[in-house]
Design a protein around this motif. Structure first.
Motif, PDB file in Angstrom:
ATOM      1  N   HIS A 146       0.843  -1.198   0.000  1.00 39.30           N
ATOM      2  CA  HIS A 146       0.000   0.000   0.000  1.00 39.30           C
ATOM      3  C   HIS A 146       0.873   1.240   0.000  1.00 39.30           C
ATOM      4  CE1 HIS A 146      -2.632  -3.148   1.645  1.00 39.30           C
ATOM      5  NE2 HIS A 146      -3.653  -2.431   1.203  1.00 39.30           N
ATOM      6  N   ASP A 147       0.320   2.343  -0.468  1.00 37.06           N
ATOM      7  CA  ASP A 147       1.065   3.593  -0.507  1.00 37.06           C
ATOM      8  C   ASP A 147       1.069   4.324   0.830  1.00 37.06           C
ATOM      9  OD1 ASP A 147       1.819   3.855  -3.427  1.00 37.06           O
ATOM     10  OD2 ASP A 147      -0.349   3.536  -3.600  1.00 37.06           O
ATOM     11  N   TYR A 148      -0.029   4.223   1.581  1.00 35.11           N
ATOM     12  CA  TYR A 148      -0.054   4.948   2.856  1.00 35.11           C
ATOM     13  C   TYR A 148      -1.095   4.349   3.811  1.00 35.11           C
ATOM     14  CZ  TYR A 148      -4.054   7.591   0.888  1.00 35.11           C
ATOM     15  OH  TYR A 148      -5.256   7.963   0.330  1.00 35.11           O
ATOM     16  N   TRP A 149      -0.955   4.730   5.056  1.00 34.36           N
ATOM     17  CA  TRP A 149      -1.849   4.341   6.149  1.00 34.36           C
ATOM     18  C   TRP A 149      -2.745   5.545   6.408  1.00 34.36           C
ATOM     19  CZ3 TRP A 149       0.536   2.196  11.353  1.00 34.36           C
ATOM     20  CH2 TRP A 149      -0.484   1.703  12.191  1.00 34.36           C
ATOM     21  N   LYS A 150      -4.038   5.387   6.248  1.00 32.98           N
ATOM     22  CA  LYS A 150      -4.974   6.510   6.252  1.00 32.98           C
ATOM     23  C   LYS A 150      -5.848   6.520   7.509  1.00 32.98           C
ATOM     24  CE  LYS A 150      -8.760   8.385   3.367  1.00 32.98           C
ATOM     25  NZ  LYS A 150      -9.634   8.124   2.208  1.00 32.98           N
ATOM     26  N   ASN A 151      -6.242   7.738   7.905  1.00 29.89           N
ATOM     27  CA  ASN A 151      -7.197   7.939   9.006  1.00 29.89           C
ATOM     28  C   ASN A 151      -6.782   7.215  10.288  1.00 29.89           C
ATOM     29  OD1 ASN A 151      -8.726   9.518   7.343  1.00 29.89           O
ATOM     30  ND2 ASN A 151     -10.341   8.027   6.995  1.00 29.89           N
ATOM     31  N   ILE A 152      -5.542   7.414  10.668  1.00 33.05           N
ATOM     32  CA  ILE A 152      -5.067   6.833  11.929  1.00 33.05           C
ATOM     33  C   ILE A 152      -5.617   7.684  13.069  1.00 33.05           C
ATOM     34  CG2 ILE A 152      -3.062   6.028  13.213  1.00 33.05           C
ATOM     35  CD1 ILE A 152      -1.427   6.354  10.626  1.00 33.05           C
ATOM     36  N   SER A 153      -6.376   7.079  13.959  1.00 31.14           N
ATOM     37  CA  SER A 153      -6.938   7.821  15.090  1.00 31.14           C
ATOM     38  C   SER A 153      -5.866   8.013  16.158  1.00 31.14           C
ATOM     39  CB  SER A 153      -8.120   7.063  15.685  1.00 31.14           C
ATOM     40  OG  SER A 153      -7.672   5.859  16.290  1.00 31.14           O
ATOM     41  N   GLU A 154      -6.133   8.899  17.090  1.00 34.24           N
ATOM     42  CA  GLU A 154      -5.152   9.170  18.137  1.00 34.24           C
ATOM     43  C   GLU A 154      -4.924   7.945  19.014  1.00 34.24           C
ATOM     44  OE1 GLU A 154      -6.726  13.007  19.718  1.00 34.24           O
ATOM     45  OE2 GLU A 154      -4.811  13.781  18.935  1.00 34.24           O
ATOM     46  N   SER A 155      -5.976   7.184  19.300  1.00 32.25           N
ATOM     47  CA  SER A 155      -5.796   6.010  20.145  1.00 32.25           C
ATOM     48  C   SER A 155      -5.004   4.921  19.424  1.00 32.25           C
ATOM     49  CB  SER A 155      -7.150   5.461  20.620  1.00 32.25           C
ATOM     50  OG  SER A 155      -7.909   4.956  19.543  1.00 32.25           O
ATOM     51  N   VAL A 156      -5.242   4.747  18.124  1.00 31.68           N
ATOM     52  CA  VAL A 156      -4.468   3.767  17.357  1.00 31.68           C
ATOM     53  C   VAL A 156      -3.022   4.234  17.217  1.00 31.68           C
ATOM     54  CG1 VAL A 156      -4.178   2.720  15.072  1.00 31.68           C
ATOM     55  CG2 VAL A 156      -6.441   2.793  16.138  1.00 31.68           C
ATOM     56  N   LEU A 157      -2.838   5.533  16.984  1.00 34.29           N
ATOM     57  CA  LEU A 157      -1.481   6.052  16.834  1.00 34.29           C
ATOM     58  C   LEU A 157      -0.664   5.858  18.107  1.00 34.29           C
ATOM     59  CD1 LEU A 157       0.580   7.507  15.059  1.00 34.29           C
ATOM     60  CD2 LEU A 157      -0.340   9.676  15.906  1.00 34.29           C
ATOM     61  N   SER A 158      -1.313   5.993  19.262  1.00 32.54           N
ATOM     62  CA  SER A 158      -0.571   5.825  20.513  1.00 32.54           C
ATOM     63  C   SER A 158       0.030   4.431  20.624  1.00 32.54           C
ATOM     64  CB  SER A 158      -1.487   6.106  21.713  1.00 32.54           C
ATOM     65  OG  SER A 158      -2.490   5.104  21.833  1.00 32.54           O
ATOM     66  N   GLY A 159      -0.630   3.443  20.010  1.00 34.13           N
ATOM     67  CA  GLY A 159      -0.100   2.085  20.021  1.00 34.13           C
ATOM     68  C   GLY A 159       0.799   1.768  18.850  1.00 34.13           C
ATOM     69  N   ALA A 160       0.918   2.729  17.924  1.00 34.22           N
ATOM     70  CA  ALA A 160       1.700   2.475  16.712  1.00 34.22           C
ATOM     71  C   ALA A 160       2.962   3.321  16.617  1.00 34.22           C
ATOM     72  CB  ALA A 160       0.831   2.729  15.483  1.00 34.22           C
ATOM     73  N   ARG A 161       3.126   4.308  17.506  1.00 32.08           N
ATOM     74  CA  ARG A 161       4.269   5.214  17.398  1.00 32.08           C
ATOM     75  C   ARG A 161       5.598   4.465  17.424  1.00 32.08           C
ATOM     76  NH1 ARG A 161       3.094  10.533  17.513  1.00 32.08           N
ATOM     77  NH2 ARG A 161       1.105  11.204  18.437  1.00 32.08           N
ATOM     78  N   ARG A 162       5.711   3.489  18.310  1.00 30.93           N
ATOM     79  CA  ARG A 162       6.966   2.741  18.425  1.00 30.93           C
ATOM     80  C   ARG A 162       7.256   1.972  17.130  1.00 30.93           C
ATOM     81  NH1 ARG A 162       9.552   1.157  23.113  1.00 30.93           N
ATOM     82  NH2 ARG A 162      11.607   0.279  22.618  1.00 30.93           N
TER      83      ARG A 162
END
Length: 302
Positions: free
Chosen positions: A99-115
Motif C-alpha cells: 500500500h502507498d499509505y496508512w490513512k485515518n489513523i486515530s489518536e488512540s491507534v497512533l498511541s499504540g503504533a508510534r513505536r
C-alpha cells in the motif's frame, strides 16, 4: 462468512456486519468513517476489502483513493485503515509493502503504533483535510449569542415562510426521503448520491437514526446518522435539503441537534476533504474541536 486472516482479504459485504459492528462500536475516538455503515456504504467508491490480524482480530481495511475531485494528491493510490487497533510490526511492514499509505489513523491507534513507526522510520502527520468537525450538541440546538445571529435569522425565515412538520425517519417515510434525494441530485449533481440512496434503502438493516422535514405539507429535507464513540457522539452522515426552501439546512441542523438525547454531548459533522467552500461553511458553526486523524507513508510515496 467470517473475515479472513491477513494477508488474505475479502470484499466488505453486508453479512459481515454482525462480526464488525461490535468491535467498531467500542472505538473511543469517534472517527466518522469507522462504523459499519460508514465503511459499507462507501465500499464501491474505495474498493474496500477487509482482513483481521493478531489475537484480538484487529480489523484491517484495504482501499484505493478514487481518481476524482476529492482524490487530491493521493488519487489512484492504495491505502489501509486500522479502525480499532494497530497490528504488530510485521503486519504493518507487510501492509506498507503493498500500500502507498496508512490513512485515518486515530489518536488512540497512533498511541499504540508510534513505536512501530519509529522503528521502521516512518512518521505520522496530521491529515487536516480529513479531520472530523465536532460541535457541542446543546450549542447547535440553541444557536444562542451573537455568533449565531445569521443562522438564527435563516431559521426564522424558514419558519415564517413555511408551515413545517418534523417526524422521526421510519421505514414508512423512506420513500419520501428518496424523493428528496432524487430532487437534490437534480439540483446539486451526483455527489454522494449512491451512498445516500443505499443508506435509505437499507434503513432497517443499518439501524441508523434520522428525521424527515416537511414544508407546506411537502417533503423538504432529511438527515440520517448514527452513534459514535461509545455513545458520546452522534455522526450526521447524510443531510439533504431542497434549495427552494431558504433556511432549510440551518433549520435541520438546529432541530436535529435538539431532537437528540442529552447523553450525546457532541455532534460529528464529518470532514471537509480540503474543499474550501465546505470548510468555510463548517467553520461558521464554530466547531468545539476536531476528531484528529493522521496519515503515514514511507518517504517518496507522499
Amino acid at each position: 462468512m467470517r473475515i479472513p486472516e491477513y494477508p488474505d482479504f475479502a470484499p466488505l459485504t453486508a453479512d459481515l456486519k454482525e462480526e464488525m459492528h461490535p468491535r467498531l462500536a467500542l472505538t473511543p475516538d469517534g472517527v466518522s468513517e469507522f462504523t459499519f455503515s460508514g465503511l459499507y456504504l462507501f465500499r464501491e467508491r474505495y474498493g474496500y476489502k477487509i482482513a483481521r490480524s493478531g489475537p484480538n482480530g484487529a480489523l484491517i481495511v484495504s482501499g484505493t483513493q478514487p481518481a476524482d475531485s476529492h482524490g487530491g494528491a493521493h488519487a489512484g493510490k492504495k491505502f489501509f485503515l486500522t479502525p480499532c487497533e494497530a497490528p504488530d510490526r510485521a503486519v504493518v511492514e507487510s501492509l506498507f509493502a503493498g500500500h502507498d499509505y496508512w490513512k485515518n489513523i486515530s489518536e488512540s491507534v497512533l498511541s499504540g503504533a508510534r513505536r512501530i513507526l519509529a522503528d521502521i522510520g516512518i512518521e505520522a502527520v496530521e491529515d487536516r483535510d480529513n479531520f472530523d468537525y465536532l460541535y457541542e450538541r446543546a450549542e447547535l440546538a440553541e444557536l444562542a449569542g451573537k455568533k449565531y445571529h445569521k443562522k438564527r435569522n435563516l431559521v426564522q425565515q424558514y419558519l415564517n415562510l413555511h408551515a413545517h412538520e418534523e417526524l422521526p425517519l421510519t421505514s414508512e417515510l423512506v420513500p419520501a426521503a428518496l424523493g428528496i434525494l432524487d430532487e437534490w441530485r437534480e439540483e446539486r449533481g451526483e455527489g454522494d448520491y449512491r451512498a445516500a440512496r443505499e443508506a435509505l434503502e437499507l434503513f432497517d438493516s443499518l439501524a441508523m437514526k434520522g428525521r424527515l422535514y416537511f414544508a407546506d405539507g411537502k417533503p423538504a429535507g432529511y438527515c440520517l446518522g448514527e452513534s459514535l464513540a461509545k455513545g458520546r457522539m452522534f455522526a450526521v452522515h447524510f443531510e439533504k435539503g431542497l434549495e427552494r426552501y431558504k433556511g432549510i439546512y440551518q433549520f435541520i441542523n438546529k432541530d436535529f441537534a435538539a431532537s437528540l438525547p442529552g447523553f450525546f454531548t457532541h455532534i460529528n459533522r464529518e470532514q471537509d476533504l480540503g474543499d474550501e467552500g465546505l470548510r468555510q461553511a463548517k467553520t461558521t458553526y464554530r466547531p468545539a474541536g476536531f476528531v484528529v486523524k493522521y496519515r503515514a507513508c514511507p518517504a517518496g510515496r507522499e
